[in-house]
Write an enzyme that holds these catalytic residues in place. Structure first.
Site, PDB file in Angstrom:
ATOM      1  N   SER A 136       0.488  -1.096  -0.225  1.00 45.31           N
ATOM      2  CA  SER A 136       0.010   0.040  -0.298  1.00 45.31           C
ATOM      3  C   SER A 136       0.798   1.268  -0.174  1.00 45.31           C
ATOM      4  CB  SER A 136      -0.822  -0.073   1.589  1.00 45.31           C
ATOM      5  OG  SER A 136      -1.544   1.188   1.792  1.00 45.31           O
ATOM      6  N   TYR A 148      -2.208   0.124  10.442  1.00 42.72           N
ATOM      7  CA  TYR A 148      -2.410  -0.058   8.863  1.00 42.72           C
ATOM      8  C   TYR A 148      -1.385   0.123   8.217  1.00 42.72           C
ATOM      9  CZ  TYR A 148      -4.032  -1.081   3.679  1.00 42.72           C
ATOM     10  OH  TYR A 148      -4.258  -1.538   2.733  1.00 42.72           O
TER      11      TYR A 148
HETATM   12  P1  NDP Z   1     -11.937  -5.595  -0.133  1.00 40.45           P
HETATM   13  O1  NDP Z   1     -12.507  -5.848   1.597  1.00 40.45           O
HETATM   14  O2  NDP Z   1     -12.475  -5.892  -1.127  1.00 40.45           O
HETATM   15  O3  NDP Z   1     -10.716  -7.349  -0.333  1.00 40.45           O
HETATM   16  C1  NDP Z   1     -10.474  -7.604   1.248  1.00 40.45           C
HETATM   17  C2  NDP Z   1     -10.379  -9.183   0.343  1.00 40.45           C
HETATM   18  O4  NDP Z   1      -9.603  -9.904   1.859  1.00 40.45           O
HETATM   19  C3  NDP Z   1     -11.265 -10.189   1.004  1.00 40.45           C
HETATM   20  O5  NDP Z   1     -11.484 -11.190  -0.154  1.00 40.45           O
HETATM   21  C4  NDP Z   1     -10.898 -10.897   1.713  1.00 40.45           C
HETATM   22  O6  NDP Z   1     -12.042 -12.020   1.462  1.00 40.45           O
HETATM   23  C5  NDP Z   1      -9.864 -10.865   1.817  1.00 40.45           C
HETATM   24  N1  NDP Z   1      -9.589 -10.907   3.080  1.00 40.45           N
HETATM   25  C6  NDP Z   1      -9.758 -10.544   4.033  1.00 40.45           C
HETATM   26  N2  NDP Z   1      -8.553 -11.592   5.527  1.00 40.45           N
HETATM   27  C7  NDP Z   1      -9.014 -12.609   5.042  1.00 40.45           C
HETATM   28  C8  NDP Z   1      -8.607 -13.991   5.840  1.00 40.45           C
HETATM   29  N3  NDP Z   1      -8.136 -13.889   7.276  1.00 40.45           N
HETATM   30  N4  NDP Z   1      -8.077 -15.019   5.100  1.00 40.45           N
HETATM   31  C9  NDP Z   1      -8.852 -14.980   3.515  1.00 40.45           C
HETATM   32  N5  NDP Z   1      -9.112 -13.527   3.118  1.00 40.45           N
HETATM   33  C10 NDP Z   1      -9.318 -12.792   3.912  1.00 40.45           C
HETATM   34  O7  NDP Z   1     -10.321  -4.828  -0.225  1.00 40.45           O
HETATM   35  P2  NDP Z   1      -8.957  -4.298  -0.813  1.00 40.45           P
HETATM   36  O8  NDP Z   1      -9.384  -5.368  -2.383  1.00 40.45           O
HETATM   37  O9  NDP Z   1      -8.819  -3.237  -1.527  1.00 40.45           O
HETATM   38  O10 NDP Z   1      -8.020  -5.155  -0.579  1.00 40.45           O
HETATM   39  C11 NDP Z   1      -6.899  -6.186  -0.883  1.00 40.45           C
HETATM   40  C12 NDP Z   1      -5.963  -5.705  -0.763  1.00 40.45           C
HETATM   41  O11 NDP Z   1      -5.314  -4.013  -1.314  1.00 40.45           O
HETATM   42  C13 NDP Z   1      -5.539  -5.032   0.917  1.00 40.45           C
HETATM   43  O12 NDP Z   1      -4.590  -6.433   1.196  1.00 40.45           O
HETATM   44  C14 NDP Z   1      -5.191  -4.262   1.293  1.00 40.45           C
HETATM   45  O13 NDP Z   1      -4.726  -3.927   2.314  1.00 40.45           O
HETATM   46  C15 NDP Z   1      -4.716  -3.629  -0.155  1.00 40.45           C
HETATM   47  N6  NDP Z   1      -4.904  -1.966  -0.789  1.00 40.45           N
HETATM   48  C16 NDP Z   1      -5.994  -1.775  -1.022  1.00 40.45           C
HETATM   49  C17 NDP Z   1      -6.286   0.147  -0.797  1.00 40.45           C
HETATM   50  C18 NDP Z   1      -7.618   0.525  -1.389  1.00 40.45           C
HETATM   51  O14 NDP Z   1      -7.795   1.645  -1.432  1.00 40.45           O
HETATM   52  N7  NDP Z   1      -8.658  -0.673  -1.612  1.00 40.45           N
HETATM   53  C19 NDP Z   1      -5.641   0.480  -0.965  1.00 40.45           C
HETATM   54  C20 NDP Z   1      -4.075  -0.071  -0.939  1.00 40.45           C
HETATM   55  C21 NDP Z   1      -3.932  -1.305  -0.635  1.00 40.45           C
HETATM   56  P3  NDP Z   1     -13.245 -13.098   3.172  1.00 40.45           P
HETATM   57  O15 NDP Z   1     -13.963 -11.797   4.162  1.00 40.45           O
HETATM   58  O16 NDP Z   1     -14.386 -13.581   2.436  1.00 40.45           O
HETATM   59  O17 NDP Z   1     -12.626 -13.804   3.718  1.00 40.45           O
END
Ligand code: NDP
Length: 256
Positions: A136, A148
């Site tokens: 990030s 974070y």
């Molecule tokens: P979302 O919330 O849309 O997606 C997050 C995903 O992570 C979900 O599919 C969720 O699936 C999964 N997840 C979370 N915890 C677990 C777990 N314990 N086991 C398995 N899966 C897990 O957010 P984003 O798509 O934005 O996030 C994706 C990545 O991008 C993250 O690492 C985030 O930190 C990073 N990011 C996002 C930004 C943004 O602005 N959106 C900016 C910078 C980085 P489920 O709940 O079904 O398990």
């Protein structure tokens, strides 16, 4: 040899049930990859599989035994996209909860490292493979969430040092560092509906999950002798790592 060998390439994407992960699954299935989608929400994964034909694995990435079992079950893969992650932004550190710290670090840092450890040995043995870590902007620049930011800074240094550890193995390591991407991230990060709605409304054109998947695809498809170390991308109107957004200054108005 290029990133597009003749064999069907096999990929694991964590956090595939929404946002960036789901978009990456769509993108790489369309590119002919055998994609294994990992997340906890079974119904979401079922929908994704119906839409794309990806394989699904209902798994909490913080379940170390489950991660090791998955790696054993799948055997060698070509690309691991460590995307599962979250932020918890209800309160600053001083008034926040211990569970927010542990959940963030266990998911964003420990699970990412364990997942990498589990899938690396066959990559090293085969002298090819690619670890793509979703970091990030918050890991590179100051931002208003201490926990974070710390978790993503760990991803940044882990990625760089891993690349050094893997020198001579043919295994590539890429870190993708996004600014604001329009996903469900803030639905998870903020509990209060009003604060959540305010946080989600940045007022500028945000990066889409599909555009982020394009960045991952770029890093993966370059020839195997090229390692894309890091990609930083953010909305044009977002300041570095910032939580503040500026709309375009009208023509003729002073910048200062
Ligand atoms: P979302 O919330 O849309 O997606 C997050 C995903 O992570 C979900 O599919 C969720 O699936 C999964 N997840 C979370 N915890 C677990 C777990 N314990 N086991 C398995 N899966 C897990 O957010 P984003 O798509 O934005 O996030 C994706 C990545 O991008 C993250 O690492 C985030 O930190 C990073 N990011 C996002 C930004 C943004 O602005 N959106 C900016 C910078 C980085 P489920 O709940 O079904 O398990």
């Amino acid at each position: 040899m290029t990133g597009s060998d003749s064999h069907t390439r096999r990929m694991v994407v964590t956090g595939a049930s929404s946002g960036i992960g789901a978009a990456a699954v769509h993108r790489f299935v369309a590119e002919g990859f055998e994609v294994h989608a990992v997340a906890r929400r079974a119904e979401r994964l079922a929908g994704l599989s119906a839409a794309t034909g990806c394989a699904t694995h209902v798994l909490d990435v913080t379940d170390t035994d489950g991660v090791v079992a998955l790696a054993g079950e799948l055997g060698p893969i070509d690309v691991l996209v460590n995307n599962a992650g979250l932020g918890r932004m209800d309160a600053p550190l001083a008034t926040g909860s211990l569970s927010d710290i542990t959940r963030t670090i266990e998911t964003n840092v420990t699970a990412l490292m364990v997942m990498t450890m589990a899938f690396l040995p066959p990559m090293i043995e085969r002298r090819c493979g690619h670890i793509v870590n979703i970091g990030s902007m918050a890991g590179l620049y100051p931002l208003s969430s201490a926990t974070y930011g710390a978790s993503k800074a760990a991803v940044n240094r882990f990625s760089m040092n891993l690349r050094i550890e893997l020198r001579g193995t043919g295994v590539r390591v890429t870190e993708i560092c996004p600014g604001r991407v329009a996903t469900e991230f803030y639905d998870v990060a903020i509990s209060d509906p009003q604060r959540r709605a305010a946080s989600k409304d940045s007022g500028v054109q945000e990066i889409t999950a599909e555009e982020l998947a394009d960045a991952i695809h770029y890093a993966v498809q370059v020839p195997a002798h090229v390692n894309i170390n890091r990609i930083e991308l953010q909305p044009t109107e977002q300041t570095y790592g910032g939580m503040s957004f500026d709309t375009v200054i009208p023509e003729g108005e002073d910048i200062a």
